[in-house]
Design a protein around this motif. Structure first.
Motif, PDB file in Angstrom:
ATOM      1  N   GLU A  81      10.029  71.563  -3.513  1.00 62.33           N
ATOM      2  CA  GLU A  81       9.716  72.722  -4.348  1.00 62.33           C
ATOM      3  C   GLU A  81      10.975  73.565  -4.568  1.00 62.33           C
ATOM      4  OE1 GLU A  81       7.067  73.440  -5.942  1.00 62.33           O
ATOM      5  OE2 GLU A  81       5.270  72.708  -4.904  1.00 62.33           O
ATOM      6  N   CYS A  84      13.251  71.787  -6.968  1.00 65.30           N
ATOM      7  CA  CYS A  84      12.675  71.859  -8.313  1.00 65.30           C
ATOM      8  C   CYS A  84      13.052  73.162  -8.998  1.00 65.30           C
ATOM      9  CB  CYS A  84      11.149  71.728  -8.224  1.00 65.30           C
ATOM     10  SG  CYS A  84      10.255  72.412  -9.638  1.00 65.30           S
ATOM     11  N   ARG A  88      15.328  74.166 -12.221  1.00 66.95           N
ATOM     12  CA  ARG A  88      14.749  74.899 -13.356  1.00 66.95           C
ATOM     13  C   ARG A  88      15.571  76.151 -13.664  1.00 66.95           C
ATOM     14  NH1 ARG A  88       8.996  73.856 -14.576  1.00 66.95           N
ATOM     15  NH2 ARG A  88       8.813  76.055 -15.156  1.00 66.95           N
ATOM     16  N   PHE A 108       8.500  68.978  -9.502  1.00 71.09           N
ATOM     17  CA  PHE A 108       7.430  69.953  -9.680  1.00 71.09           C
ATOM     18  C   PHE A 108       6.058  69.285  -9.609  1.00 71.09           C
ATOM     19  CE2 PHE A 108       6.023  73.702 -12.585  1.00 71.09           C
ATOM     20  CZ  PHE A 108       5.521  74.367 -11.479  1.00 71.09           C
ATOM     21  N   ALA A 274       3.107  76.859  -9.097  1.00 73.34           N
ATOM     22  CA  ALA A 274       4.152  77.312  -8.174  1.00 73.34           C
ATOM     23  C   ALA A 274       3.640  78.366  -7.195  1.00 73.34           C
ATOM     24  CB  ALA A 274       5.331  77.865  -8.973  1.00 73.34           C
TER      25      ALA A 274
END
Length: 334
Positions: A81, A84, A88, A108, A274
């Motif tokens: 996570e 990810c 991003r 993700f 998320a």
């Protein structure tokens, strides 16, 4: 003589055009060279990057301090996570970088499966550790087989979702995207089915445990309050996982195109994927399984091969995963 009526010529559907990226590389979702279906917010992605980074550090520290090595599964989920959202955040400043999009999207989509598997492992260990041997089986499965069966199901779902997610994250478009959508939805369908079944199992375990604690039959070494907090936190994490799965199912059921309003708004991904996963990780940080799973009996005992059991002093001698002698089965447990 009659003049034939001319056949009307239907206009061909508009084709995408190549747009000129702005200062962050962003182009409208309908453009041929678009990598995002929305304008990514680097601010919010940075917030989640920091949140998952701190959660990862805490989980690594808790694993090392408690020596609960099975927690590496949760650490992997937290690190995926974190990676990810780091990608991003970087991608928000380099939106034409296809590698950042592909890898970030895959992480993700797949990171929550590690958290899912960890919940299976923890609840199975709690059943084995807290319940008497004559009430451990649920739906005819012992705690050890519960862990094995559901982790295998999670791994199966992982590979299905990885195959579909790879197609969704790729740059091929067209039929590949549609095929990836169907494969990914099949994967999350498998995951949802097993999570719901496991939620029922966890509720049945909770009812049995509450009866045990209500009758004052829980072993004195177990703190009733902490035990109850851990069990209910596992139920909460399962609920957060269900929220995330249902969101992804609804998201992709609307199609993978710019006409899908969910795909066109990043807030849905941040708020319904998320955020639930970050809350789940922080919740496990706050009520870590090591607060209840203490001592050699808190791990599944490992039955060594026959030749090693004979050398170690007996046909039925058992050792736990850390090598501590148990001298036989406790309360008839494997």
């Amino acid at each position: 003589m009659t003049t034939p009526t001319p056949t009307p010529t239907l206009p061909s559907p508009p084709k995408c055009t190549t747009a000129i990226p702005d200062h962050r590389g962003y182009v409208p979702p309908t453009a041929c060279n678009a990598n995002y279906g929305f304008y990514p917010s680097w601010e919010w992605n940075l917030v989640f990057t920091i949140g998952f980074f701190l959660a990862s550090l805490l989980h690594i520290a808790q694993m090392l301090a408690s020596r609960k090595w099975f927690c590496w599964v949760l650490v992997m989920g937290a690190l995926w996570e974190y990676a990810c959202f780091m990608l991003r955040t970087l991608g928000a400043f380099d939106q034409q970088n296809g590698g950042l999009v592909v890898v970030g999207t895959l992480l993700f989509l797949l990171a929550p499966l590690w958290i899912n598997a960890f919940v299976y492992m923890v609840v199975a260990r709690l059943i084995n550790f807290l319940l008497p041997s004559n009430s451990q089986k649920i739906f005819g499965l012992s705690p050890r087989w519960l862990a094995k069966a559901f982790v295998v199901a999670d791994v199966l779902s992982f590979f299905i979702q990885a195959a579909g997610g790879g197609m969704l994250a790729g740059q091929d478009g067209g039929d590949t995207i549609q095929t990836g959508q169907r494969i990914y939805m099949a994967g999350i369908g498998v995951q949802l089915a097993f999570v719901v079944i496991f939620a029922v199992i966890t509720v049945l375990f909770t009812i049995r445990l509450e009866r045990l604690m209500g009758a004052g039959l829980l072993e004195p070494s177990h703190n009733v309050t902490v035990t109850r907090h851990l069990v209910w936190s596992m139920l909460a994490v399962i609920g957060l996982i269900v929220v995330r799965i249902v969101f992804r199912f609804v998201e992709f059921s609307g199609g993978v195109s710019s006409s899908n309003p969910i795909l066109a708004n990043e807030a849905y991904q941040l708020g319904l994927d998320a955020l639930p996963m970050l809350i789940a990780l922080l919740l496990i940080n706050a009520v870590h399984p090591s607060k209840v799973l203490k001592g050699p009996e808190s791990s599944f005992p490992r039955t060594w091969p026959r030749r090693w059991r004979t050398k170690l002093g007996g046909e039925h001698e058992l050792l736990d995963s850390s090598g501590t002698e148990l001298g036989g089965q406790r309360d008839g447990r494997e």
